[in-house]
Design a protein around this motif. Structure first.
Motif, short mmCIF file in Angstrom:
data_model
loop_
_atom_site.label_atom_id
_atom_site.label_comp_id
_atom_site.label_asym_id
_atom_site.label_seq_id
_atom_site.Cartn_x
_atom_site.Cartn_y
_atom_site.Cartn_z
N THR A 36 -13.94 28.23 0.79
CA THR A 36 -13.75 29.63 0.39
C THR A 36 -12.28 30.02 0.28
O THR A 36 -11.97 31.12 -0.19
CB THR A 36 -14.48 30.55 1.38
N CYS A 37 -11.38 29.16 0.72
CA CYS A 37 -9.93 29.33 0.56
C CYS A 37 -9.36 27.97 0.17
O CYS A 37 -8.70 27.31 0.97
CB CYS A 37 -9.28 29.83 1.85
N PRO A 38 -9.63 27.51 -1.04
CA PRO A 38 -9.37 26.11 -1.40
C PRO A 38 -7.91 25.70 -1.39
O PRO A 38 -7.62 24.50 -1.46
CB PRO A 38 -9.97 26.00 -2.81
N ASP A 39 -6.99 26.64 -1.29
CA ASP A 39 -5.58 26.27 -1.19
C ASP A 39 -5.19 25.88 0.24
O ASP A 39 -4.05 25.45 0.47
CB ASP A 39 -4.70 27.43 -1.65
N TRP A 40 -6.10 26.06 1.17
CA TRP A 40 -5.81 25.80 2.58
C TRP A 40 -6.70 24.70 3.14
O TRP A 40 -7.87 24.57 2.76
CB TRP A 40 -6.06 27.06 3.42
N SER A 41 -6.15 23.97 4.10
CA SER A 41 -6.97 23.13 4.97
C SER A 41 -7.45 24.00 6.13
O SER A 41 -6.98 25.12 6.33
CB SER A 41 -6.15 21.96 5.52
N LEU A 42 -8.38 23.45 6.92
CA LEU A 42 -8.87 24.19 8.08
C LEU A 42 -7.71 24.50 9.03
O LEU A 42 -7.61 25.61 9.56
CB LEU A 42 -9.96 23.40 8.79
N GLU A 43 -6.83 23.55 9.24
CA GLU A 43 -5.69 23.80 10.13
C GLU A 43 -4.78 24.89 9.57
O GLU A 43 -4.32 25.77 10.32
CB GLU A 43 -4.88 22.51 10.33
N GLN A 44 -4.53 24.87 8.28
CA GLN A 44 -3.70 25.92 7.67
C GLN A 44 -4.34 27.29 7.80
O GLN A 44 -3.64 28.29 8.02
CB GLN A 44 -3.44 25.58 6.20
N LEU A 45 -5.65 27.34 7.68
CA LEU A 45 -6.36 28.61 7.85
C LEU A 45 -6.16 29.16 9.26
O LEU A 45 -5.88 30.35 9.45
CB LEU A 45 -7.85 28.41 7.57
N VAL A 46 -6.31 28.29 10.26
CA VAL A 46 -6.15 28.72 11.65
C VAL A 46 -4.71 29.16 11.90
O VAL A 46 -4.47 30.18 12.56
CB VAL A 46 -6.57 27.59 12.61
N ARG A 47 -3.76 28.41 11.38
CA ARG A 47 -2.36 28.78 11.56
C ARG A 47 -2.05 30.11 10.86
O ARG A 47 -1.28 30.93 11.39
CB ARG A 47 -1.44 27.67 11.02
N HIS A 48 -2.64 30.33 9.70
CA HIS A 48 -2.45 31.61 9.01
C HIS A 48 -2.98 32.77 9.86
O HIS A 48 -2.31 33.80 10.03
CB HIS A 48 -3.17 31.61 7.67
N THR A 49 -4.17 32.61 10.40
CA THR A 49 -4.79 33.67 11.19
C THR A 49 -3.99 33.94 12.46
O THR A 49 -3.68 35.09 12.80
CB THR A 49 -6.24 33.30 11.54
N GLY A 50 -3.63 32.88 13.17
CA GLY A 50 -2.82 33.05 14.37
C GLY A 50 -1.45 33.61 14.05
O GLY A 50 -0.90 34.42 14.83
N GLY A 51 -0.88 33.20 12.92
CA GLY A 51 0.42 33.74 12.52
C GLY A 51 0.37 35.23 12.27
O GLY A 51 1.30 35.97 12.63
#
Length: 278
Positions: A36-51
């Motif tokens: 659902t956010c194909p520009d991100w990996s799962l780790e990037q998604l988590v880092r985005h949210t935490g950021g």
């Protein structure tokens, strides 16, 4: 205007962080693409949210009167080690705790800069609740895990998104949301699991059940207007509340079988393409 109490938002952020941490430590492939956010990996998604949490924590803790650039936010990008679930989990746990502590200490009315014209800590408590509510859905879908959310949180997430679209239409005329203006068109969101429960809950209160988990969105030349209620519309998105939330946030395909679309599907697709948020 926020529909839930400040402490309820704080509690929900803490709960959602625990749920997202469970995804991180589930053995899911952190390098895998988030559908659902194909520009991100799962780790990037988590880092985005935490950021985002780290940034808001600093805004709230310092009672910022203007935006704080990302390069001034400590550890906004997450732990140095890549692909390390334990390090990512520890950073996320610390980050969530910091944000919740800052929001609780500030209280809902503390003055804090925001981009939306509502300059309070309460705005950020609500915004971060729904930031993680939706991105946890992204994470669980990527990991192949089940997703659920409290109904009052799901309903408030829809309310907030509609309020943000209204704000964008007023303040950013060149935004794609501006293309939604037009006469005689409407969208009805209908959560099928809400009416019976609300009827039982509100029996004898004089509050119509139809004011519960249903929304009417009207598109006018001057901008969109919305309200809770049950009315005929140009197109209807219908299904369980969580499914309606995910479909409305473009996290669930309209042809998934979990929701149904009645009426002019093209209008709903037009809306989803131009009012994407989160």
């Amino acid at each position: 205007m926020a529909a839930l109490a400040h402490d309820r938002y704080c509690d929900e952020i803490a709960h959602q962080v625990e749920q997202l941490r469970a995804v991180v430590t589930s053995g899911a492939d952190l390098s895998g693409t988030v559908p659902t956010c194909p520009d991100w990996s799962l780790e990037q998604l988590v880092r985005h949210t935490g950021g985002a949490f780290r940034w808001v924590e600093l805004l709230v803790r310092t009672r910022a009167e203007e935006d704080i650039p990302e390069d001034r936010v400590p550890l906004i990008g997450g732990p140095e080690a890549k692909g390390d679930a334990a390090a990512l989990d520890a950073w996320l746990a610390e980050t969530g705790g910091m944000l919740v502590d800052a929001l609780r200490e500030a209280g809902p009315d503390a003055k804090v800069w925001s981009w939306a014209g509502i300059c309070t800590a309460g705005f950020w408590a609500r915004r971060m609740t729904h930031e993680i509510t939706v991105h946890r859905a992204d994470a669980t879908l990527a990991a192949g895990l089940p997703y659920d959310v409290a109904p009052e949180v799901a309903a408030d997430a829809i309310d907030e998104w509609l309020e943000i679209v209204e704000f964008v239409q007023r303040t950013e005329p060149d935004d794609p949301a501006g293309e939604l203006r037009g006469p005689g068109r409407s969208i009805h969101l209908h959560a099928t699991d809400g009416t019976a429960e609300l009827s039982a809950e509100r029996r004898g209160t004089g509050v119509p059940p139809a004011e519960g988990w249903e929304w009417v969105i009207e598109l006018h030349e001057g901008g969109m207007r919305w309200r809770r209620g049950h009315e005929k519309a140009t197109v209807v998105l219908r299904g369980p509340l969580t499914a309606v939330l995910l479909a409305f946030y473009r996290r669930l395909p309209l042809d998934s079988g979990e929701v149904e679309v009645l009426g002019e599907r093209e209008l709903l697709e037009f809306w989803l393409e131009r009012a994407t948020f989160g």
